[in-house]
Enzyme design. Sequence first.
Site, mmCIF file in Angstrom:
data_model
loop_
_atom_site.group_PDB
_atom_site.id
_atom_site.type_symbol
_atom_site.label_atom_id
_atom_site.label_comp_id
_atom_site.label_asym_id
_atom_site.label_seq_id
_atom_site.Cartn_x
_atom_site.Cartn_y
_atom_site.Cartn_z
ATOM 1 N N HIS A 165 -10.135 -6.126 -2.599
ATOM 2 C CA HIS A 165 -11.229 -6.060 -1.614
ATOM 3 C C HIS A 165 -12.355 -5.290 -2.290
ATOM 4 O O HIS A 165 -12.254 -4.080 -2.491
ATOM 5 C CB HIS A 165 -10.776 -5.290 -0.370
ATOM 6 C CG HIS A 165 -9.699 -5.989 0.404
ATOM 7 N ND1 HIS A 165 -9.935 -7.145 1.128
ATOM 8 C CD2 HIS A 165 -8.389 -5.705 0.575
ATOM 9 C CE1 HIS A 165 -8.808 -7.528 1.714
ATOM 10 N NE2 HIS A 165 -7.849 -6.681 1.393
ATOM 11 N N GLU A 186 -5.839 -10.598 -1.957
ATOM 12 C CA GLU A 186 -6.676 -10.453 -0.757
ATOM 13 C C GLU A 186 -8.154 -10.381 -1.117
ATOM 14 O O GLU A 186 -8.913 -9.588 -0.558
ATOM 15 C CB GLU A 186 -6.263 -9.182 0.019
ATOM 16 C CG GLU A 186 -4.795 -9.139 0.388
ATOM 17 C CD GLU A 186 -4.417 -7.925 1.255
ATOM 18 O OE1 GLU A 186 -5.308 -7.242 1.780
ATOM 19 O OE2 GLU A 186 -3.204 -7.683 1.381
ATOM 20 N N ASP A 194 -11.897 -10.398 -1.371
ATOM 21 C CA ASP A 194 -13.186 -10.662 -0.732
ATOM 22 C C ASP A 194 -14.228 -9.753 -1.353
ATOM 23 O O ASP A 194 -13.905 -8.740 -1.969
ATOM 24 C CB ASP A 194 -13.160 -10.589 0.802
ATOM 25 C CG ASP A 194 -12.551 -9.336 1.370
ATOM 26 O OD1 ASP A 194 -12.487 -8.312 0.664
ATOM 27 O OD2 ASP A 194 -12.143 -9.364 2.551
ATOM 28 N N GLU A 231 0.813 -1.226 0.000
ATOM 29 C CA GLU A 231 0.000 0.000 0.000
ATOM 30 C C GLU A 231 0.847 1.278 0.000
ATOM 31 O O GLU A 231 0.660 2.172 0.820
ATOM 32 C CB GLU A 231 -0.964 -0.014 1.190
ATOM 33 C CG GLU A 231 -1.875 -1.233 1.167
ATOM 34 C CD GLU A 231 -2.898 -1.254 2.307
ATOM 35 O OE1 GLU A 231 -2.751 -0.473 3.258
ATOM 36 O OE2 GLU A 231 -3.834 -2.064 2.229
ATOM 37 N N ASN A 291 2.399 -4.770 -3.334
ATOM 38 C CA ASN A 291 0.998 -5.142 -3.168
ATOM 39 C C ASN A 291 0.176 -3.894 -2.904
ATOM 40 O O ASN A 291 0.616 -3.002 -2.178
ATOM 41 C CB ASN A 291 0.935 -6.084 -1.945
ATOM 42 C CG ASN A 291 -0.369 -6.825 -1.783
ATOM 43 O OD1 ASN A 291 -0.831 -7.472 -2.716
ATOM 44 N ND2 ASN A 291 -0.974 -6.731 -0.607
HETATM 45 C C1 XIL Z 1 -6.386 -6.544 7.869
HETATM 46 C C2 XIL Z 1 -6.736 -7.740 8.693
HETATM 47 O O1 XIL Z 1 -7.587 -8.573 7.949
HETATM 48 C C3 XIL Z 1 -7.421 -7.310 9.964
HETATM 49 O O2 XIL Z 1 -7.642 -8.434 10.823
HETATM 50 C C4 XIL Z 1 -6.560 -6.277 10.691
HETATM 51 O O3 XIL Z 1 -7.247 -5.796 11.811
HETATM 52 C C5 XIL Z 1 -6.227 -5.124 9.769
HETATM 53 O O4 XIL Z 1 -5.614 -5.631 8.607
HETATM 54 N N1 XIL Z 1 -4.927 -4.733 3.332
HETATM 55 C C6 XIL Z 1 -3.915 -5.517 3.834
HETATM 56 C C7 XIL Z 1 -4.179 -6.443 4.944
HETATM 57 O O5 XIL Z 1 -2.826 -5.536 3.246
HETATM 58 O O6 XIL Z 1 -3.062 -6.640 5.754
HETATM 59 C C8 XIL Z 1 -5.335 -5.977 5.790
HETATM 60 O O7 XIL Z 1 -5.617 -6.978 6.754
HETATM 61 C C9 XIL Z 1 -6.525 -5.689 4.920
HETATM 62 C C10 XIL Z 1 -6.233 -4.610 3.920
#
Ligand code: XIL
Length: 505
Positions: free
Chosen positions: A245, A273, A275, A168, A209
């Site tokens: 996401h 990641e 979802d 990020e 990422n």
């Molecule tokens: C999130 C986790 O899922 C949570 O449990 C935690 O509280 C915060 O982080 N991008 C990322 C991940 O790269 O590491 C994050 O994970 C979600 C967004």
Amino acid sequence: MTSRRRWARNALVGALVLVAGWGTAGWLVVGAPDAVAAESTLRTLAAARGLRIGSAVNAVPLRQEKGYRDKLRYEFNGVTPENAMKWSQVEPVPGQYAWDDADAIVDFAEQSGQMVRGHPLVWHSALPEWLTSGSFTDEQLRAILKQHIEDMTTRYAGRVGAWDVVNEAFNEDGTLRPSIWLDRLGSGYIADAFRWARAADPAAKLYINDFNAEWTNPKSDALYALVRDLRAQGVPVDGVGFQTHVTTNSALSQLKATLARFAGLGIDVAVTELDVRMPLPADDTKLTTQATVYRRAIDACLAVARCVSLTVWGFTDAHSWVPGAVPGWGAADLLDESLQPKPAYTSVHDGLAARDFTGTAVAVQSGRCLDVPNSTATGGVQLQQYGCNSTGAQRFVYNRVGTKTYTITNAQNALCVTVANGSTGNGAAVLQSPCAGLAQQKFELYKVVGSDQDYKLAATHSGKCLRVQDDSTADFARIEQWPCQTDPAAPSKQVWRLTAAPGHP
Ligand code: XIL
């Protein structure tokens, strides 16, 4: 050797066995040995296609819930520690590492034959308090970051297949995100992080990422430019991870093009990641929509040969970060809170199992399309090449009838591409005839290494390849069979770009 490379090698060995006598340089058999068992899981289907399907793992249910462990092991061949490798978790006190959760996940993955994606080495978030509120000089901070990267990568060297080295790094407008790292070390922290990671673990694939880079926008463009520039400078960036996401409103319409665009930089890409959240409560309509979004994601990754893995950010609604992070939203995962499959699970499963596709076949040497001449005859019509025109005469359905074997049916007249009379001779005509399951109507698809959609099509009865007669570039030139060209120096001959072909076998 990474699993992906291992798979590629196995497939190549398979190719040597299956097509002994072909020049192997430049060609790869389309199908890895079929792992489709009676009871196929996401991981067996994914493995058969050379893809990693992973999930984020939460260390608490991993310890406490057998059902969670069983599903994780059974359905996935990759894992990413959801939080256990974040700096605040692994080093709450300077110099005192708390490895328990991270070790537990890596141990589990090893016992389960899963690849670990380590996550993340450098991030603006989840930093320990001692670091963010300490009074360090810039030089000290740089040394602390280097040490952290070395500690993590060294500890798991050989056990973590890929690392999210930088997570990020960008704002939405494409500028670099302010963070302790950017503010104190300058933008060079990114290149440094990759170099330090490579030096400590030369074998791991190193990723940058991010989120909201799955379509064309200033952030995605900036990420693209950064990776291109870093690689031009010799900085070891091996891949780009797209978090993905998203919500049930996301069409994900540009994901495939984005993955292909970044893959064009000569790197691996991954969905890291995934979802798909919905406004709660869930209902059947939302669950159905969600299933289509998941399907688009898996289809996009499957369509791009260098999309090496797709990881979901948790696999059960019982342990998803979404309701905590986005109040009022949830039900974002593949399994429900009782670990039962949702429509989304079924659609990802179907996507991994599917092989049939419909599209045009472009002769690479001429840029012209495989074409059925105007005719109402129900058989015997000689196929030709003709300028691509998007009509039904050039649209063919490829139905998979064996590991790498397909019938090719014109979408308009439902007749099968056939080598005339089952001839094994050179120059035998390739024409249309009613589909009858004959060997001269089945073609093995051999993929050009490194391409997403370029194939040779060998008739199963003769082992000979479809080509345009004399490799002509003219309209109306006839299609025939000819001994498969094995000269890697002339790779465009007999090569067909199947516009809808799956990037993965
Ligand atoms: C999130 C986790 O899922 C949570 O449990 C935690 O509280 C915060 O982080 N991008 C990322 C991940 O790269 O590491 C994050 O994970 C979600 C967004």
